[in-house]
Design a protein around this motif. Sequence first.
Motif, PDB file in Angstrom:
ATOM      1  N   GLN A 160      -7.182   5.371  -3.247  1.00  0.00           N
ATOM      2  CA  GLN A 160      -8.257   4.454  -2.854  1.00  0.00           C
ATOM      3  C   GLN A 160      -7.783   3.003  -2.901  1.00  0.00           C
ATOM      4  OE1 GLN A 160     -11.083   6.004  -5.713  1.00  0.00           O
ATOM      5  NE2 GLN A 160     -12.213   7.120  -4.131  1.00  0.00           N
ATOM      6  N   VAL A 161      -6.944   2.666  -3.889  1.00  0.00           N
ATOM      7  CA  VAL A 161      -6.378   1.313  -3.946  1.00  0.00           C
ATOM      8  C   VAL A 161      -5.527   1.057  -2.692  1.00  0.00           C
ATOM      9  CG1 VAL A 161      -4.692  -0.163  -5.131  1.00  0.00           C
ATOM     10  CG2 VAL A 161      -6.394   1.102  -6.456  1.00  0.00           C
TER      11      VAL A 161
ATOM     12  N   ARG B 116       2.791   6.406  -5.435  1.00  0.00           N
ATOM     13  CA  ARG B 116       2.370   6.574  -6.832  1.00  0.00           C
ATOM     14  C   ARG B 116       1.317   7.674  -6.936  1.00  0.00           C
ATOM     15  NH1 ARG B 116      -0.530   4.679 -11.328  1.00  0.00           N
ATOM     16  NH2 ARG B 116       0.870   4.007 -13.014  1.00  0.00           N
ATOM     17  N   ALA B 117       0.393   7.687  -5.986  1.00  0.00           N
ATOM     18  CA  ALA B 117      -0.641   8.724  -5.978  1.00  0.00           C
ATOM     19  C   ALA B 117      -0.026  10.114  -5.832  1.00  0.00           C
ATOM     20  CB  ALA B 117      -1.635   8.465  -4.845  1.00  0.00           C
ATOM     21  N   SER B 118       0.967  10.238  -4.962  1.00  0.00           N
ATOM     22  CA  SER B 118       1.617  11.533  -4.742  1.00  0.00           C
ATOM     23  C   SER B 118       2.319  12.025  -6.003  1.00  0.00           C
ATOM     24  CB  SER B 118       2.631  11.431  -3.594  1.00  0.00           C
ATOM     25  OG  SER B 118       1.985  11.091  -2.389  1.00  0.00           O
TER      26      SER B 118
ATOM     27  N   SER C  79       0.816  -1.219   0.000  1.00  0.00           N
ATOM     28  CA  SER C  79       0.000   0.000   0.000  1.00  0.00           C
ATOM     29  C   SER C  79       0.849   1.267   0.000  1.00  0.00           C
ATOM     30  CB  SER C  79      -0.935   0.006   1.208  1.00  0.00           C
ATOM     31  OG  SER C  79      -0.200  -0.035   2.425  1.00  0.00           O
ATOM     32  N   THR C  80       2.021   1.207   0.624  1.00  0.00           N
ATOM     33  CA  THR C  80       2.901   2.382   0.658  1.00  0.00           C
ATOM     34  C   THR C  80       3.302   2.809  -0.745  1.00  0.00           C
ATOM     35  OG1 THR C  80       3.779   1.734   2.808  1.00  0.00           O
ATOM     36  CG2 THR C  80       5.079   3.307   1.544  1.00  0.00           C
ATOM     37  N   LYS C  81       3.571   1.829  -1.607  1.00  0.00           N
ATOM     38  CA  LYS C  81       3.955   2.138  -2.986  1.00  0.00           C
ATOM     39  C   LYS C  81       2.797   2.805  -3.741  1.00  0.00           C
ATOM     40  CE  LYS C  81       8.089   0.330  -2.790  1.00  0.00           C
ATOM     41  NZ  LYS C  81       8.138   0.115  -1.338  1.00  0.00           N
ATOM     42  N   TRP C  82       1.573   2.383  -3.473  1.00  0.00           N
ATOM     43  CA  TRP C  82       0.419   2.999  -4.131  1.00  0.00           C
ATOM     44  C   TRP C  82       0.225   4.441  -3.666  1.00  0.00           C
ATOM     45  CZ3 TRP C  82      -1.996   1.149  -8.288  1.00  0.00           C
ATOM     46  CH2 TRP C  82      -1.843  -0.201  -8.582  1.00  0.00           C
TER      47      TRP C  82
END
Length: 262
Positions: free
Chosen positions: A163-164, A145-147, A139-142
Amino acid sequence: MSPALYYLLGCFLYEAGEYEDSVEEYIMAIEKHPSYLRAYANLGFVLMEIGEHERALPVLLKSVELGANESQIYGLIGFVYSNAGLYESALVAYRLAIFLNPTSREWRKGVLSCLIDMERNEEALNVLDEMIAFEYDNSTKWIQRASILFELGEKDSAIANTQVAHLLGGESFKSQLFLGNMLYEKMHYSSAVDAFIRSGEISESRSRLEEVLPLVRRLLFDGEYSESKRLLEAIQQRASSLDVELNSNVIAYFKASFLTKD
């Protein structure tokens, strides 16, 4: 005593946790045999472990000069360069480390960090996609990625990636605020308030709740009175469950504002 014996003694002391003494033995091995590659490499490793990064760099570089071709050595060189702000040199070293060990997560993190620090966001996004391919459920990678997507102006994708991350269990106070602010910018006020309320629900302190309070004023100023009221009520309920008191003057101001709108 021969260089090999000094080297072996250094290895023994390292395994025993006697790092400073280990350093001295490796230095003795090098003094006896100035092209002792393995002694240079091990000395560099120990110096890195005890935080002597500036001393370690020339030692690690010397081991490369002597023919060392190990992922760990290049990765540590990249780490030292990165900490010194020498990002281009760090990238070269990190990429050599990955070339020698393609599955390394640590050195990919180094590449990603350098690219972000250099604001090379599109390249950073490509690296992050590689990392997610190895760790799809991280989840940290997502969130990262969002940032990056947000910085690139791809806000719909940034929202979806956040949200993912939440679905994967990566929800946090900051990530919910981030999501709420993105939704707010898209004028999805109800969904934004849902995220703000959730950030309050997972808050564990008064200071966190007071970070959410200004959003009540923001909603008021934008004419979203019912959503503003809904958020304030949720914050007060959470404060009550935590047995903390919010700024009474601020609360009174908000309630007076609601009265003028009712």
